[in-house]
Structures are given as C-alpha cells and as structure tokens.
Design a protein around this motif. Structure first.
Motif, PDB file in Angstrom:
ATOM      1  N   ALA A 108      -4.505  12.877  -0.483  1.00  0.00           N
ATOM      2  CA  ALA A 108      -5.732  12.568   0.250  1.00  0.00           C
ATOM      3  C   ALA A 108      -5.983  11.065   0.281  1.00  0.00           C
ATOM      4  N   MET A 109      -5.722  10.397  -0.822  1.00  0.00           N
ATOM      5  CA  MET A 109      -5.858   8.936  -0.867  1.00  0.00           C
ATOM      6  C   MET A 109      -4.898   8.289   0.125  1.00  0.00           C
ATOM      7  N   ASN A 110      -3.648   8.716   0.075  1.00  0.00           N
ATOM      8  CA  ASN A 110      -2.613   8.131   0.922  1.00  0.00           C
ATOM      9  C   ASN A 110      -2.888   8.395   2.404  1.00  0.00           C
ATOM     10  N   TYR A 111      -3.439   9.564   2.710  1.00  0.00           N
ATOM     11  CA  TYR A 111      -3.709   9.943   4.100  1.00  0.00           C
ATOM     12  C   TYR A 111      -4.588   8.896   4.782  1.00  0.00           C
ATOM     13  N   SER A 112      -5.660   8.476   4.110  1.00  0.00           N
ATOM     14  CA  SER A 112      -6.564   7.525   4.739  1.00  0.00           C
ATOM     15  C   SER A 112      -6.078   6.085   4.614  1.00  0.00           C
ATOM     16  N   LEU A 140     -11.913   3.416  -4.593  1.00  0.00           N
ATOM     17  CA  LEU A 140     -12.868   2.403  -5.030  1.00  0.00           C
ATOM     18  C   LEU A 140     -12.545   1.907  -6.436  1.00  0.00           C
ATOM     19  N   THR A 141     -12.360   2.831  -7.352  1.00  0.00           N
ATOM     20  CA  THR A 141     -12.129   2.431  -8.740  1.00  0.00           C
ATOM     21  C   THR A 141     -10.738   1.837  -8.940  1.00  0.00           C
ATOM     22  N   HIS A 142      -9.734   2.362  -8.221  1.00  0.00           N
ATOM     23  CA  HIS A 142      -8.383   1.833  -8.400  1.00  0.00           C
ATOM     24  C   HIS A 142      -8.276   0.402  -7.878  1.00  0.00           C
ATOM     25  N   ALA A 143      -9.116   0.029  -6.932  1.00  0.00           N
ATOM     26  CA  ALA A 143      -9.104  -1.350  -6.445  1.00  0.00           C
ATOM     27  C   ALA A 143      -9.339  -2.326  -7.589  1.00  0.00           C
ATOM     28  N   LEU A 173       0.825  -1.214   0.000  1.00  0.00           N
ATOM     29  CA  LEU A 173       0.000   0.000   0.000  1.00  0.00           C
ATOM     30  C   LEU A 173       0.856   1.259   0.000  1.00  0.00           C
ATOM     31  N   THR A 174       2.001   1.211   0.674  1.00  0.00           N
ATOM     32  CA  THR A 174       2.898   2.375   0.726  1.00  0.00           C
ATOM     33  C   THR A 174       3.387   2.760  -0.665  1.00  0.00           C
ATOM     34  N   THR A 175       3.639   1.765  -1.502  1.00  0.00           N
ATOM     35  CA  THR A 175       4.171   2.052  -2.839  1.00  0.00           C
ATOM     36  C   THR A 175       3.142   2.697  -3.766  1.00  0.00           C
ATOM     37  N   LEU A 176       1.853   2.518  -3.455  1.00  0.00           N
ATOM     38  CA  LEU A 176       0.818   3.003  -4.368  1.00  0.00           C
ATOM     39  C   LEU A 176       0.892   4.503  -4.601  1.00  0.00           C
ATOM     40  N   CYS A 177       1.061   5.262  -3.521  1.00  0.00           N
ATOM     41  CA  CYS A 177       0.973   6.711  -3.616  1.00  0.00           C
ATOM     42  C   CYS A 177       2.331   7.390  -3.524  1.00  0.00           C
ATOM     43  N   GLU A 178       3.399   6.640  -3.701  1.00  0.00           N
ATOM     44  CA  GLU A 178       4.717   7.268  -3.762  1.00  0.00           C
ATOM     45  C   GLU A 178       4.818   8.152  -4.997  1.00  0.00           C
ATOM     46  N   VAL A 235      -1.465  10.883 -11.009  1.00  0.00           N
ATOM     47  CA  VAL A 235      -2.644  11.407 -10.317  1.00  0.00           C
ATOM     48  C   VAL A 235      -2.305  12.776  -9.727  1.00  0.00           C
ATOM     49  N   PRO A 236      -3.221  13.763  -9.808  1.00  0.00           N
ATOM     50  CA  PRO A 236      -2.965  15.065  -9.190  1.00  0.00           C
ATOM     51  C   PRO A 236      -2.467  14.926  -7.752  1.00  0.00           C
ATOM     52  N   VAL A 237      -1.464  15.721  -7.414  1.00  0.00           N
ATOM     53  CA  VAL A 237      -0.765  15.552  -6.142  1.00  0.00           C
ATOM     54  C   VAL A 237      -1.719  15.619  -4.947  1.00  0.00           C
ATOM     55  N   ARG A 238      -2.601  16.600  -4.923  1.00  0.00           N
ATOM     56  CA  ARG A 238      -3.507  16.760  -3.783  1.00  0.00           C
ATOM     57  C   ARG A 238      -4.418  15.545  -3.626  1.00  0.00           C
ATOM     58  N   LEU A 239      -4.891  15.018  -4.729  1.00  0.00           N
ATOM     59  CA  LEU A 239      -5.742  13.832  -4.683  1.00  0.00           C
ATOM     60  C   LEU A 239      -4.939  12.630  -4.186  1.00  0.00           C
TER      61      LEU A 239
END
Length: 320
Positions: free
Chosen positions: A50-54, A133-136, A30-35, A43-47
């Motif tokens: 936010a994904m990585n935060y949760s 949801l969709t990336h899953a 999971l850590t590698t997903l939003c690196e 993906v836009p940085v802010r998005l």
C-alpha cells in the motif's frame, strides 16, 4: 547560452534535462524502499504494498526537486541529498493518501489511478499514510548519522518538516479546509474580508508550508546564511501559494484526463477556493503575481537561483 547551465563534466543542460536527472535519481531511491529485500523488508507485506502503490504512482516530484535546487543555488552538490529530498516526498504522499479518504475529500482517483483506499481499503490506506509520515523522519535521522551531517542541521531539518506537516501546517490547513465547506459568498466578500483571510491561511498551511519547508531544508543542508535562508523562505512561500491557487484554477479550467483526477470536485464539495471568491481571471492573475514575488525574492542575495527561477516558470504554465 539561453535557458541552459553547466552540470558535471561540462555538459550543458536545459530545464527538462536538469529535472530528468534529479527525478530519475529520486525515483530510483524511492523504488528501493519497498523492495522485498529493501529497508522496509520487515514491514507487513500488505502495508508495504500500500505504501509503494502511492509512492510510485507517479507525480512530478516537485518538492524533493526543490530541496535539491535550493541546495544547488548555494553551490552544493545534490547527489548525497537524495535521501533527505525523498523524505519530503514521503510526507507529501502521506498527505495525499489521507486527503483522498472518504472522511476528507472523498476522491476516487489520484494521478490517473484509483486512490489508495479504493485499492487497499480505508484502514490500510490510513496505516500506509501513517507509515510514510513516520518513515520520512527515520530516513532523515539515519542519513544524518550515516553521512555525518552536523547534528544541529539534522535537528533543524526535522523541526522544519514536523512543523510544516503538523497542526500548524498541513494538518491545521486540512482542518480549516473542512471547516470552510459551503461558505456564504455574497457582495460583501472583498479582499481583506474574513473569508478571504481564511482562504489565504488554508493555502499557506495546507500547501505552501511543505513547499516552503522543502526550500528551507535545501538551504539548511547547504549551509545558507540568515539572509540567504530568508530569501529562500520567501521564495518557497510565494511559490507554494502560486501552486495551490493554480490547483484551484485547474479544478475549474482543467481536464480530468490531464489532471489525473476529476475536475470540478472542489465545487461539488462546496469548498472555499480562489475562483469562487475572485473568479477565474483574477485567480489567474494571482498565480502570476505570487510567481513573480517568488522569483524577485531570490534576486540580489548571492544565490545562483537559475533553476529555482525556471522551476517557478514551469509551474506557472503547468496543466496538471
């Protein structure tokens, strides 16, 4: 040796070690997903933040671990199933982000941290949930292609997850939960009454559906036969019901510092819960009853259900 099993290399594990190995592997994935240079680099940085935060806000990773444990009950190796298991966690995390929104449960804290919308705003929180949801399903499809899973099995996994997360599952359960706010509870409320039946359906759809799907997915990926899959399905259903009934109970008897969220939120929101209908003592009994039914389901069906049995015991006595 009591409460132990043999892992790779002949090393004996207890449940704590078993979970640590699998949760660590899930978290690493999971850590590698939003690196910054990871799969979601476009993906836009802010998005992405936010994904990585949760996703990385903690959590027991029960649902992905159940995927692995179900597969292992059929003597399948677990390492190559990590992406499939992680996809289930993304769907669970999406549901938490959306459940916490002001229009839903209106919660300020999750896992001891401010909820996603408190940090990133409602609009970005909604988008972060949508993205998870969709990336899953992207992960499931890509893993199926890259690892050579049978196309029919991948389609079955997608079907299980989409139904569990959709209008007949979590989304429908949330709708029923919202509709059941501030119910009239009086002396006519008995087991089998319409109100009790409604509550059971909320729990079955909103929580048990995804837990049951996680178990079934593990079985499907490991080649379970019909009888084995039915046993795993029954286990998942009762484990999911026990889990949510326990959640209702902890909202009454738990402590905010331990739970990572405010206690008593269900009562303040006027929610329909097991303690409101049955009282604390009977609710605790129901948790035990569903746990026992889950464990009984995987007896006598050519499954090595040791870890599934122990995980059920662990959840029975959880404090968060």
């Amino acid at each position: 040796m009591a409460n132990q099993a043999v892992s790779r290399g002949g090393v004996c594990l207890n449940l704590e070690q078993y979970l640590h190995l699998r949760v660590t592997a899930i978290n690493q994935y999971l850590t590698t997903l939003c690196e910054e240079n990871g799969p979601l680099s476009d993906v836009p940085v802010r998005l992405r933040e936010a994904m990585n935060y949760s996703v990385m806000a903690g959590g027991k990773r029960i649902r992905p671990v159940l995927v692995l444990a179900a597969a292992e009950s059929l003597k399948a190796s677990w390492e190559h199933l990590i992406p499939m298991a992680a996809a289930v966690e993304l769907i669970h995390t999406y549901s938490l982000i959306h459940d916490d929104l002001p229009a839903m449960d209106d919660d300020d804290f999750r896992r001891g941290m401010p909820t996603n919308h408190k940090v990133y705003g409602e609009a970005m929180a909604i988008l972060a949930g949508d993205a998870l949801l969709t990336h899953a399903f992207t992960i499931i499809a890509r893993t199926g292609l890259e690892q050579g899973f049978e196309p029919r099995v991948v389609l079955q996994v997608i079907l299980e997850l989409s139904e569990a997360a959709g209008p007949a599952g979590m989304v429908g359960g949330q709708a029923m939960d919202l509709a059941a706010a501030n119910p009239v509870i009086d002396d006519t409320t008995r087991p089998g009454s319409e109100l009790v039946s409604h509550l059971q359906q909320i729990h079955r759809k909103k929580t048990a559906a995804l837990i049951q799907a996680a178990i079934r997915i593990g079985g499907l990926l490991a080649g379970a036969n019909f009888r084995q899959l039915e046993a795993l399905s029954t286990y998942g259903l009762h484990l999911g019901l026990a889990f949510q009934i326990q959640d209702d109970l902890l909202d009454v008897t738990g402590q905010s510092a331990t739970l990572g969220k405010e206690v008593g939120s269900d009562e303040r929101a006027g929610k329909l819960t097991y303690p409101r209908l049955f009282g604390v003592e009977r609710t605790a009994q129901l948790v035990h009853e569903h746990t026992e039914k889950a464990q009984q389901a995987i007896q006598d069906v050519d499954l090595n259900g040791k870890w599934l049995h122990e995980i059920a015991n662990l959840l029975l006595h959880r404090l968060t």
